[in-house]
Design a protein around this motif. Structure first.
Motif, PDB file in Angstrom:
ATOM      1  N   TYR A   1       1.805   6.213  -7.349  1.00  0.00           N
ATOM      2  CA  TYR A   1       0.698   6.813  -8.080  1.00  0.00           C
ATOM      3  C   TYR A   1       0.431   8.262  -7.672  1.00  0.00           C
ATOM      4  CZ  TYR A   1      -0.877   2.501 -10.374  1.00  0.00           C
ATOM      5  OH  TYR A   1      -0.972   1.385 -11.170  1.00  0.00           O
ATOM      6  N   GLY A   2       0.932   8.640  -6.509  1.00  0.00           N
ATOM      7  CA  GLY A   2       0.673   9.989  -6.023  1.00  0.00           C
ATOM      8  C   GLY A   2      -0.745  10.176  -5.531  1.00  0.00           C
ATOM      9  N   SER A   3      -1.419   9.079  -5.211  1.00  0.00           N
ATOM     10  CA  SER A   3      -2.773   9.119  -4.676  1.00  0.00           C
ATOM     11  C   SER A   3      -2.994   7.828  -3.894  1.00  0.00           C
ATOM     12  CB  SER A   3      -3.802   9.249  -5.801  1.00  0.00           C
ATOM     13  OG  SER A   3      -3.753   8.130  -6.662  1.00  0.00           O
ATOM     14  N   PRO A   4      -3.994   7.824  -3.006  1.00  0.00           N
ATOM     15  CA  PRO A   4      -4.200   6.632  -2.175  1.00  0.00           C
ATOM     16  C   PRO A   4      -4.484   5.384  -3.008  1.00  0.00           C
ATOM     17  CG  PRO A   4      -5.399   8.500  -1.273  1.00  0.00           C
ATOM     18  CD  PRO A   4      -4.905   8.920  -2.639  1.00  0.00           C
ATOM     19  N   VAL A   5      -3.727   4.355  -2.750  1.00  0.00           N
ATOM     20  CA  VAL A   5      -3.915   3.049  -3.379  1.00  0.00           C
ATOM     21  C   VAL A   5      -3.886   2.005  -2.273  1.00  0.00           C
ATOM     22  CG1 VAL A   5      -2.942   1.323  -4.937  1.00  0.00           C
ATOM     23  CG2 VAL A   5      -2.869   3.736  -5.572  1.00  0.00           C
ATOM     24  N   GLY A  45      -8.217 -13.705   0.307  1.00  0.00           N
ATOM     25  CA  GLY A  45      -7.873 -15.111   0.120  1.00  0.00           C
ATOM     26  C   GLY A  45      -6.418 -15.231  -0.282  1.00  0.00           C
ATOM     27  N   ASP A  46      -6.201 -15.850  -1.423  1.00  0.00           N
ATOM     28  CA  ASP A  46      -4.836 -16.044  -1.884  1.00  0.00           C
ATOM     29  C   ASP A  46      -4.449 -15.043  -2.963  1.00  0.00           C
ATOM     30  OD1 ASP A  46      -6.453 -16.972  -3.867  1.00  0.00           O
ATOM     31  OD2 ASP A  46      -5.366 -18.842  -4.213  1.00  0.00           O
ATOM     32  N   ARG A  47      -5.150 -13.899  -3.005  1.00  0.00           N
ATOM     33  CA  ARG A  47      -4.874 -12.892  -4.008  1.00  0.00           C
ATOM     34  C   ARG A  47      -4.618 -11.541  -3.356  1.00  0.00           C
ATOM     35  NH1 ARG A  47      -6.074 -14.851  -8.940  1.00  0.00           N
ATOM     36  NH2 ARG A  47      -6.013 -12.783  -9.897  1.00  0.00           N
ATOM     37  N   ILE A  48      -4.010 -10.653  -4.145  1.00  0.00           N
ATOM     38  CA  ILE A  48      -3.840  -9.269  -3.733  1.00  0.00           C
ATOM     39  C   ILE A  48      -4.653  -8.402  -4.663  1.00  0.00           C
ATOM     40  CG2 ILE A  48      -2.232  -7.340  -3.606  1.00  0.00           C
ATOM     41  CD1 ILE A  48      -0.092  -9.241  -2.705  1.00  0.00           C
ATOM     42  N   LEU A  49      -5.502  -7.575  -4.122  1.00  0.00           N
ATOM     43  CA  LEU A  49      -6.304  -6.648  -4.909  1.00  0.00           C
ATOM     44  C   LEU A  49      -5.758  -5.244  -4.699  1.00  0.00           C
ATOM     45  CD1 LEU A  49      -8.807  -6.140  -6.689  1.00  0.00           C
ATOM     46  CD2 LEU A  49     -10.106  -5.815  -4.570  1.00  0.00           C
ATOM     47  N   ILE A  50      -5.393  -4.586  -5.795  1.00  0.00           N
ATOM     48  CA  ILE A  50      -4.868  -3.229  -5.742  1.00  0.00           C
ATOM     49  C   ILE A  50      -5.957  -2.296  -6.226  1.00  0.00           C
ATOM     50  CG2 ILE A  50      -3.080  -1.656  -6.584  1.00  0.00           C
ATOM     51  CD1 ILE A  50      -1.279  -4.055  -6.938  1.00  0.00           C
ATOM     52  N   VAL A  51      -6.395  -1.388  -5.362  1.00  0.00           N
ATOM     53  CA  VAL A  51      -7.543  -0.539  -5.647  1.00  0.00           C
ATOM     54  C   VAL A  51      -7.181   0.919  -5.400  1.00  0.00           C
ATOM     55  CG1 VAL A  51      -9.944  -0.039  -5.107  1.00  0.00           C
ATOM     56  CG2 VAL A  51      -9.097  -2.381  -4.922  1.00  0.00           C
ATOM     57  N   GLY A  52      -7.547   1.766  -6.354  1.00  0.00           N
ATOM     58  CA  GLY A  52      -7.343   3.200  -6.195  1.00  0.00           C
ATOM     59  C   GLY A  52      -7.994   3.925  -7.341  1.00  0.00           C
ATOM     60  N   ASP A  53      -7.919   5.245  -7.335  1.00  0.00           N
ATOM     61  CA  ASP A  53      -8.530   6.034  -8.391  1.00  0.00           C
ATOM     62  C   ASP A  53      -7.920   5.743  -9.753  1.00  0.00           C
ATOM     63  OD1 ASP A  53     -10.177   7.225  -6.570  1.00  0.00           O
ATOM     64  OD2 ASP A  53      -8.898   8.987  -6.294  1.00  0.00           O
ATOM     65  N   THR A  54      -6.613   5.418  -9.778  1.00  0.00           N
ATOM     66  CA  THR A  54      -5.918   5.216 -11.048  1.00  0.00           C
ATOM     67  C   THR A  54      -5.366   3.814 -11.199  1.00  0.00           C
ATOM     68  OG1 THR A  54      -3.871   6.062 -10.054  1.00  0.00           O
ATOM     69  CG2 THR A  54      -5.260   7.627 -11.251  1.00  0.00           C
ATOM     70  N   THR A 114       0.824  -1.205   0.000  1.00  0.00           N
ATOM     71  CA  THR A 114       0.000   0.000   0.000  1.00  0.00           C
ATOM     72  C   THR A 114       0.855   1.250   0.000  1.00  0.00           C
ATOM     73  OG1 THR A 114      -1.881  -1.080   1.072  1.00  0.00           O
ATOM     74  CG2 THR A 114      -1.690   1.313   1.333  1.00  0.00           C
ATOM     75  N   ALA A 115       1.858   1.291   0.864  1.00  0.00           N
ATOM     76  CA  ALA A 115       2.694   2.487   0.988  1.00  0.00           C
ATOM     77  C   ALA A 115       3.456   2.771  -0.303  1.00  0.00           C
ATOM     78  CB  ALA A 115       3.661   2.328   2.160  1.00  0.00           C
ATOM     79  N   GLN A 116       4.062   1.744  -0.876  1.00  0.00           N
ATOM     80  CA  GLN A 116       4.889   1.943  -2.066  1.00  0.00           C
ATOM     81  C   GLN A 116       4.051   2.375  -3.270  1.00  0.00           C
ATOM     82  OE1 GLN A 116       8.602   1.595  -2.727  1.00  0.00           O
ATOM     83  NE2 GLN A 116       7.527   2.911  -4.162  1.00  0.00           N
ATOM     84  N   LEU A 117       2.935   1.708  -3.504  1.00  0.00           N
ATOM     85  CA  LEU A 117       2.129   2.044  -4.679  1.00  0.00           C
ATOM     86  C   LEU A 117       1.390   3.368  -4.503  1.00  0.00           C
ATOM     87  CD1 LEU A 117       0.735  -1.387  -5.930  1.00  0.00           C
ATOM     88  CD2 LEU A 117       2.833  -0.176  -6.547  1.00  0.00           C
ATOM     89  N   SER A 118       0.998   3.712  -3.283  1.00  0.00           N
ATOM     90  CA  SER A 118       0.391   5.024  -3.059  1.00  0.00           C
ATOM     91  C   SER A 118       1.385   6.130  -3.372  1.00  0.00           C
ATOM     92  CB  SER A 118      -0.100   5.146  -1.611  1.00  0.00           C
ATOM     93  OG  SER A 118      -1.164   4.247  -1.358  1.00  0.00           O
ATOM     94  N   GLN A 119       2.627   5.936  -2.972  1.00  0.00           N
ATOM     95  CA  GLN A 119       3.655   6.919  -3.287  1.00  0.00           C
ATOM     96  C   GLN A 119       3.896   6.985  -4.794  1.00  0.00           C
ATOM     97  OE1 GLN A 119       7.375   6.232  -1.276  1.00  0.00           O
ATOM     98  NE2 GLN A 119       8.462   7.816  -2.420  1.00  0.00           N
TER      99      GLN A 119
END
Length: 272
Positions: free
Chosen positions: A238-242, A248-257, A231-236
């Motif tokens: 993208y420059g916006s909250p991610v 389960g056994d997956r990672i979901l990456i969610v954000g405006d972009t 979360t911290a790395q991808l938010s930085q």
């Protein structure tokens, strides 16, 4: 003692811009022989453009790039390329082995007969990817997985030091995705071939990946999957909250972009 092994890929202070749009800037990237690098990011971020830079098809706006110590155009014989999968016309009068042979012929117009020298090379490449049984079938009649095995054989035909893979798993079912990934993983371990693998989905390749280059919003981040897919790395980045959420056994990456799904690193992963 410092290592004398030449990097398969070295980009120093690399920047790529199209007009006022910056895809990446100040990129420092070194890929060593035998390393498996996954290149991730949203559509249009610059993943495929980076491969074009490594192939010498476009130039960096700033910085330098070397393939095995040479300029990309001078190093093309050291590079194998697996492009995005495209369907072939069912009536195309080309056999599977003809597609593989284009790896030697350069894809020039007209079919060239295999010589006594090239026939063993082609047969060996077909065996290596398990494609011997359908090598003489019309290309357009083969399944997507069979066609992609042939593309891998074509890319390996000249014994390259570097494999550039542009979304090679698109339209493949999970079984064929794993087949292609295992073929590439075997190659890099057996021959020391570096693999740069562009993908929109880390899931199938994660057990084989050493590092991730994530490109987004004109920025980039480089490290292990554990370091980058947070979360911290991808938010930085993208420059916006991610949010990076495990379901389960997956990672979901969610954000405006950003909206991508990734599986978490397996306990059997070879990530180092």
């Amino acid at each position: 003692m410092a290592s004398t092994v030449e990097p398969a890929v070295q980009v120093l202070h690399g920047a790529l811009r199209f007009g006022t749009r910056t895809l990446f800037d100040q990129l420092d990237l070194t890929v060593m022989p035998g390393e498996f690098l996954a290149v991730l990011g949203p559509n249009g971020a610059g993943k495929s453009s980076l491969l074009r830079v490594l192939l010498g098809r476009i130039q960096l706006t700033a910085g330098t790039v070397r393939i095995g110590g040479a300029e990309p155009r001078e190093a093309r014989s050291q590079i194998g390329s697996i492009p995005q999968q495209r369907a072939f016309d069912v009536d195309l009068p080309i056999r599977g082995r003809d597609l593989v042979q284009f790896g030697l012929d350069g894809g020039r117009l007209g079919l060239c007969r295999s010589s006594r020298r090239t026939r063993p090379l082609i047969d060996g490449a077909l065996r290596a990817v398990g494609a011997t049984s359908f090598a003489d079938a019309p290309l357009g009649t083969l399944s997507g997985g069979e066609q992609q095995r042939l593309r891998v054989a074509q890319a390996l035909l000249t014994n390259p030091d570097l494999l550039l893979c542009d979304e090679p798993l698109l339209s493949l079912d999970p079984a064929n995705q794993q087949t292609v990934c295992r073929l590439l993983d075997e190659r890099r371990h057996q021959a020391g071939t570096a693999v740069v693998f562009v993908t929109h989905d880390i899931n199938p390749v994660l057990p084989f990946v050493d590092r991730v280059l994530y490109i987004a919003a004109g920025q980039w981040a480089l490290g292990t999957p554990h370091e980058i897919l947070t979360t911290a790395q991808l938010s930085q980045l993208y420059g916006s909250p991610v949010a990076v959420v495990r379901i389960g056994d997956r990672i979901l990456i969610v954000g405006d972009t950003a909206a991508h799904e990734h599986e978490p690193p397996s306990t059997r992963s070879t990530v180092r």
